[in-house]
Scaffold this active site. Structure first.
Site, mmCIF file in Angstrom:
data_model
loop_
_atom_site.group_PDB
_atom_site.id
_atom_site.type_symbol
_atom_site.label_atom_id
_atom_site.label_comp_id
_atom_site.label_asym_id
_atom_site.label_seq_id
_atom_site.Cartn_x
_atom_site.Cartn_y
_atom_site.Cartn_z
ATOM 1 N N HIS A 147 -97.110 -49.935 -43.614
ATOM 2 C CA HIS A 147 -98.350 -51.101 -45.166
ATOM 3 C C HIS A 147 -99.457 -49.907 -44.746
ATOM 4 O O HIS A 147 -100.909 -50.756 -45.253
ATOM 5 C CB HIS A 147 -98.365 -52.313 -45.006
ATOM 6 C CG HIS A 147 -96.712 -52.644 -45.711
ATOM 7 N ND1 HIS A 147 -97.082 -52.848 -46.623
ATOM 8 C CD2 HIS A 147 -95.628 -52.940 -44.603
ATOM 9 C CE1 HIS A 147 -95.971 -53.281 -46.936
ATOM 10 N NE2 HIS A 147 -94.646 -52.964 -45.859
ATOM 11 N N HIS A 158 -85.622 -52.025 -43.773
ATOM 12 C CA HIS A 158 -85.320 -53.086 -42.396
ATOM 13 C C HIS A 158 -84.876 -53.443 -42.152
ATOM 14 O O HIS A 158 -84.676 -54.815 -41.627
ATOM 15 C CB HIS A 158 -86.437 -53.421 -41.797
ATOM 16 C CG HIS A 158 -87.277 -54.181 -42.798
ATOM 17 N ND1 HIS A 158 -86.991 -55.518 -43.410
ATOM 18 C CD2 HIS A 158 -88.501 -54.144 -42.798
ATOM 19 C CE1 HIS A 158 -87.865 -55.917 -44.255
ATOM 20 N NE2 HIS A 158 -88.983 -55.144 -43.804
ATOM 21 N N HIS A 178 -89.612 -56.589 -33.186
ATOM 22 C CA HIS A 178 -87.772 -56.621 -34.339
ATOM 23 C C HIS A 178 -86.800 -56.570 -34.060
ATOM 24 O O HIS A 178 -86.028 -56.952 -34.687
ATOM 25 C CB HIS A 178 -88.377 -55.537 -35.503
ATOM 26 C CG HIS A 178 -89.717 -56.112 -36.509
ATOM 27 N ND1 HIS A 178 -91.164 -55.606 -35.475
ATOM 28 C CD2 HIS A 178 -90.685 -56.141 -37.369
ATOM 29 C CE1 HIS A 178 -91.832 -56.050 -36.786
ATOM 30 N NE2 HIS A 178 -91.790 -56.262 -37.797
ATOM 31 N N ASP A 189 -92.881 -50.170 -40.593
ATOM 32 C CA ASP A 189 -92.869 -51.014 -41.270
ATOM 33 C C ASP A 189 -94.516 -51.401 -40.885
ATOM 34 O O ASP A 189 -94.893 -52.417 -40.627
ATOM 35 C CB ASP A 189 -92.443 -52.110 -41.192
ATOM 36 C CG ASP A 189 -92.848 -53.462 -42.157
ATOM 37 O OD1 ASP A 189 -93.057 -53.101 -43.128
ATOM 38 O OD2 ASP A 189 -92.369 -54.382 -41.365
ATOM 39 N N ALA A 247 -95.064 -60.625 -39.236
ATOM 40 C CA ALA A 247 -95.630 -59.469 -40.883
ATOM 41 C C ALA A 247 -96.234 -58.336 -40.180
ATOM 42 O O ALA A 247 -97.170 -58.018 -39.873
ATOM 43 C CB ALA A 247 -96.858 -60.732 -40.237
HETATM 44 ZN ZN LIG Z 1 -93.139 -53.960 -45.043
#
Ligand SMILES: [Zn+2]
Length: 378
Positions: free
Chosen positions: A59, A210, A245, A268, A303
């Site tokens: 992102h 993910h 994560h 991510d 996030a």
């Molecule tokens: Zn993402």
């Protein structure tokens, strides 16, 4: 005119295995099969040479957001990831208004045409409010195939992937539509049951966004999406290997089930990747990054990450103790194949783009070459 280069003396990871004292010949922007006489020899003894990394879910970085940044900011974000070895990147949008997303898709399709990015990934708005993660709940909607079509049309042939909660009304039809248009249907931010997930895979979904994150946990009576995504060989699972994560055992479980060919490491990443702690916006939501972990200011959901793929590489080899060839597959060949780009990137073979990463013996990044040009000179 750039002279040809022979990168010599390194351990080179090829599709067929690792060659010690190997060499990679670079002529112009491509990898060549033999060296012209005047080629410059670059001694890389004591180093690894691996293909440039391919990130199919990213992102932003370098302080820039791919969802909302200007063209200059986006290029800065792309460049930041290149300096960490990601020579091919798909830019991901978080959930936004439909008009905003179509307009952004048009803008980024131009960067894809110029070869700066590999394409566009829409993560939302067709995701589950129960598993929204860091997406704005007020903008979520059921996956209507007509609206999915609108997004991929706006990307003018550059849409690579759409993440959706396939259990929502219109979900399975949307998967079919994406498959028909050659766009990856990715199951994610989902509250689906095992059975609903199987139905979506049968309809043509090929990626798990993910895996483990933003979906129900594995249960013995209600195995949920994870069991279906792990057991079906048509699915490639994305993993965020940042140590936050996923527990290392979860990563091992994924590799155990999927083998080396159906795992893709992703970042991510959000704006703070390669930039630093502080306050950022993820789409319309505020994020606080502390000690490199990004969380929503409101509610504290994780996030995205601040990961770069060189760190994912090092962790996979040194902490997870994966075979280096498997790590290279998960970072390079597997995502390249999924994206339909394996004829040009994803492995070190003559005729392909000269995209490569040089690592030292501790797996620290020492060099990055993209299309024959050093971005980080070893
Ligand atoms: Zn993402």
């Amino acid at each position: 005119m750039a002279t040809a280069k022979v990168l010599a003396g390194a351990r080179v990871v090829l599709p067929t295995g690792t060659v010690t004292d190997g060499r990679v010949i670079v002529d112009g922007t491509k990898i060549a099969g033999s060296a012209p006489e005047n080629a410059e020899v670059v001694d890389l003894a004591g180093h690894w040479v691996v293909p440039g990394f391919v990130d199919m879910h990213n992102h932003g970085g370098g302080g820039a957001s791919f969802t909302s940044g200007t063209v200059d900011e986006i290029l800065k974000g792309v460049h930041t990831h290149r300096l960490h070895g990601t020579t091919t990147v798909v830019t991901s949008f978080v959930t936004g208004e439909m008009d905003f997303l179509t307009q952004r898709a048009g803008l980024l399709s131009e960067l894809a045409e110029q070869g700066e990015i590999a394409g566009i990934h829409f993560e939302g708005p067709f995701i589950s409010p129960c598993r929204k993660g860091a997406h704005d709940e007020t903008l979520l909607r059921d996956p209507d195939p007509a609206e999915v079509r609108k997004l991929i049309d706006a990307a003018r042939g550059r849409a690579k992937m759409v993440t959706l909660a396939t259990e929502l009304p219109g979900g399975v039809d949307s998967v079919r539509l994406l498959a028909e248009h050659g766009v990856i249907a990715a199951i994610g931010h989902t509250d689906a049951t095992y059975e609903q997930t199987v139905e979506a895979i049968d309809a043509g979904a090929t990626v798990a966004t993910h895996l483990f994150n933003a979906m129900p946990a594995l249960g013995h009576r209600a195995p949920g999406p994870i069991a279906a995504l792990l057991e079906d060989e048509r699915i490639t699972v994305e993993l965020i290997n940042d140590g936050t994560h996923l527990h290392p055992a979860a990563l091992e479980l994924a590799f155990h089930h999927k083998g080396g060919d159906k795992v893709a490491f992703i970042t991510d990443a959000m704006d703070a990747a390669g930039f630093g702690d502080g306050r950022y916006m993820l789409g319309p939501l505020e994020v606080e990054v502390k000690d490199s972990v990004a969380r929503l200011v409101e509610g504290g959901s994780i996030a995205g990450s601040t990961l770069t793929l060189d760190r994912a590489f090092k962790r996979a080899v040194t902490v997870d103790r994966l075979a280096i060839e498997d790590v290279v597959r998960a970072l390079c060949a597997n995502p390249a194949r999924l994206l339909g780009m394996y004829d040009t990137v994803g492995s070190l073979e003559p005729g392909k783009d000269a995209d490569l990463v040089v690592l030292d013996e501790e797996f620290e990044l020492k060099g990055v070459m993209r299309r024959g040009e050093w971005l980080v000179e070893p």
